[in-house]
Design an enzyme around this catalytic site. Structure first.
Site, PDB file in Angstrom:
ATOM      1  N   GLU A 207       0.883  -1.177   0.000  1.00  0.00           N
ATOM      2  CA  GLU A 207       0.000   0.000   0.000  1.00  0.00           C
ATOM      3  C   GLU A 207       0.912   1.216   0.000  1.00  0.00           C
ATOM      4  O   GLU A 207       1.451   1.589   1.043  1.00  0.00           O
ATOM      5  CB  GLU A 207      -0.894  -0.014   1.252  1.00  0.00           C
ATOM      6  CG  GLU A 207      -1.864  -1.177   1.314  1.00  0.00           C
ATOM      7  CD  GLU A 207      -3.057  -1.004   0.386  1.00  0.00           C
ATOM      8  OE1 GLU A 207      -3.352   0.144  -0.012  1.00  0.00           O
ATOM      9  OE2 GLU A 207      -3.687  -2.027   0.049  1.00  0.00           O
ATOM     10  N   CYS A 241      -2.289   9.592   2.726  1.00  0.00           N
ATOM     11  CA  CYS A 241      -1.810   9.020   1.462  1.00  0.00           C
ATOM     12  C   CYS A 241      -2.724   9.343   0.288  1.00  0.00           C
ATOM     13  O   CYS A 241      -2.260   9.448  -0.842  1.00  0.00           O
ATOM     14  CB  CYS A 241      -1.650   7.512   1.589  1.00  0.00           C
ATOM     15  SG  CYS A 241      -3.162   6.704   2.088  1.00  0.00           S
TER      16      CYS A 241
END
Ligand code: NAD
Length: 457
Positions: A207, A241
């Site tokens: 990720e 993010c």
């Protein structure tokens, strides 16, 4: 660390984690333990970021409770054997898929949402029947310590453990024989993890990050777009993010957009003293952000205090693509604004960059929407919204290309931490002898006929 890994291996082969009721009871315990320790954990986040209780609940506990509740509710369905149709060639037979846990799993997380990023993958892993070692980021040091304390006091480390440490400890972990590594962090470290895992052929989920664009077209609902954009960019002081990294605004909206976005930032009263604006995680990270402002045209904000780790919401306009701010992921409260004339050219520009983790389009135009969906590759995103696609357990969350490999959240998380065995089961009362030796032309003819018929079944 090796002791914990070995004890988890021993525990896993007892089959205890395969029991659905065991998994549910651990997930219930986890929710209870988090609820009982919300104050201790929030205080630690406050020491790391000065983050308000409101944002901590919204982005950490609230999110995790949803993930736990969803897993508890659906775990039986997710882990059930699933029948699939058979084929004429295998007549008569039963065909089904059996999910199974992978074994001892490692979760390495980033610092920006210290509990969510460590525990959401752990929830998926526990739901799938694995044991878990969590390695939180050493950068949010108070949160890492608090998480280790809370987990070690309430869970058996044979099943769920937190190991603290930085590069040295993480390096040892990624070279150990886990059955799965789930990594959240930068693209650069993601490559190191991927390489290390390859030595032992360990399946990996990565990720990662990247520069997630937002586009505002000439016909967008400007007020609503600005409101949502500002919320998503400055949530956690931009240390998210999937925060919009930069925004491409149609030239015709230039003055109205700049006026509107400044007003919106002022209206939200973002200030550390209001407990309304998060600090940057470290002095080093604040320095990095400050250096990104060099030679940029600042039209709003731009003030920072490196030692205090404070950084104002800042707008810059028209940065060049070769400047550091447009080369690296910003991960802080600076929003570069670029203007474009032609939507196709704006899409083309984004296509020349690495595939981002998220992309956002603000428009009322269905042609732009369909172009955005069909032409741009990115992990996931929103139309007329930012970030909120994460809060839907029916969506998998993950990147593509440089922004990641694999996905999690809800059922996608369960799948990420499971192996699916394909099983063909045949009765023994009956046999078709065509496939056996001795071979003949007659048998071959029959086989060809059956293969031809199979397309009708
Ligand atoms: P990072 O890559 O520096 O660190 C992540 C983890 O890797 C930490 O636990 C750290 O201890 C470890 N690590 C760091 N250097 C290492 C090395 N050389 N060898 C082995 N392990 C090492 O990332 P970060 O600064 O913690 O987080 C920021 C990045 O994470 C951003 O790029 C952001 O976009 C990304 N991120 C992605 C997601 C997502 O869900 N896709 C979520 C949050 C953050």
């Amino acid at each position: 660390m090796q002791e914990i890994i070995n004890s988890q291996k021993e525990f896993f082969i007892t089959n205890a984690t395969r029991s659905i009721s065991f998994r549910i009871s651990i997930l219930k315990d986890l929710k209870r333990v988090l609820q009982q320790n919300e104050k201790v954990l929030s205080d630690a986040i406050y020491l790391d970021f000065n983050k308000s209780e409101f944002e901590t609940f919204l982005t950490e506990f609230g999110f995790l409770y949803i993930e736990i509740d969803e897993a508890i509710k659906k775990i039986k369905k997710w882990s059930a054997k699933k029948s699939v149709s058979s084929s004429l060639i295998n007549f008569p037979s039963k065909n089904y898929i059996v999910p199974e846990p992978l074994g001892v799993t490692l979760v390495i997380s980033a610092w920006n949402y210290p509990y969510q990023l460590a525990l959401a993958p752990a929830i998926a892993s526990i739901a799938a029947g694995n044991t878990v070692v969590i390695k939180p980021s050493e950068v949010a040091i108070h949160s890492s310590k608090a998480l280790r304390k809370v987990i070690s006091e309430n869970f058996n480390s044979d099943h769920l453990a937190v190991v603290e440490g930085g590069i040295e400890e993480t390096s040892e972990l990624i070279h150990s024989k886990f059955d799965k590594i789930f990594f959240t962090g930068s693209t650069q470290v993601g490559k190191i993890v991927y390489q290390a895992a390859a030595e032992n052929l360990i399946p990996v989920t990565l990720e990662l990050g990247g520069k997630s664009p937002a586009i505002l077209t000439e016909d967008c609902h400007l007020k609503r777009s600005i409101q949502r954009l500002v919320w998503g960019k400055f949530l956690n002081a931009g240390q998210t993010c999937v925060a919009p990294d930069y925004v491409l605004v149609h030239q015709s909206l230039k003055n109205e957009f700049l006026k509107g976005i400044k007003e919106e930032i002022i209206f939200r009263k973002y200030a550390v003293e209001n407990q309304n604006f998060t600090k940057i995680v470290s002095v080093k990270h604040t320095q990095r952000l400050a250096s990104l402002l060099e030679n940029q045209e600042i039209v709003f904000g731009g003030n920072y205090h490196i030692e205090n780790r404070d950084f104002e919401p800042t707008l810059i306009v028209n940065p060049t693509w070769d400047s550091a701010i447009m080369q690296e992921e910003i991960f802080g409260p600076i929003l570069p604004v670029l203007f474009y004339d032609d939507f196709n050219a704006a899409l083309q520009l984004i296509k020349t960059k690495e595939k981002p983790l998220a992309a956002y389009l603000f428009t009322e135009n269905s042609k732009y929407k369909s172009q955005f969906l069909s032409e741009l590759s990115f992990g996931g995103g929103c139309i007329n919204e930012v970030i909120m696609h994460l809060v839907n357990g029916n969506f998998g969350f993950g990147g593509v290309g440089a922004s990641g490999i694999g996905a999690y959240h809800g059922y996608e998380g369960f799948k990420t931490f499971s192996h699916f065995k394909s099983i063909l089961e045949k009765p023994t009362f009956f046999e078709i002898h065509l496939r056996y030796s001795q071979y003949s032309n007659r048998k071959l003819k029959w086989i060809k006929k059956i293969l031809n018929w199979s397309k009708y079944f």
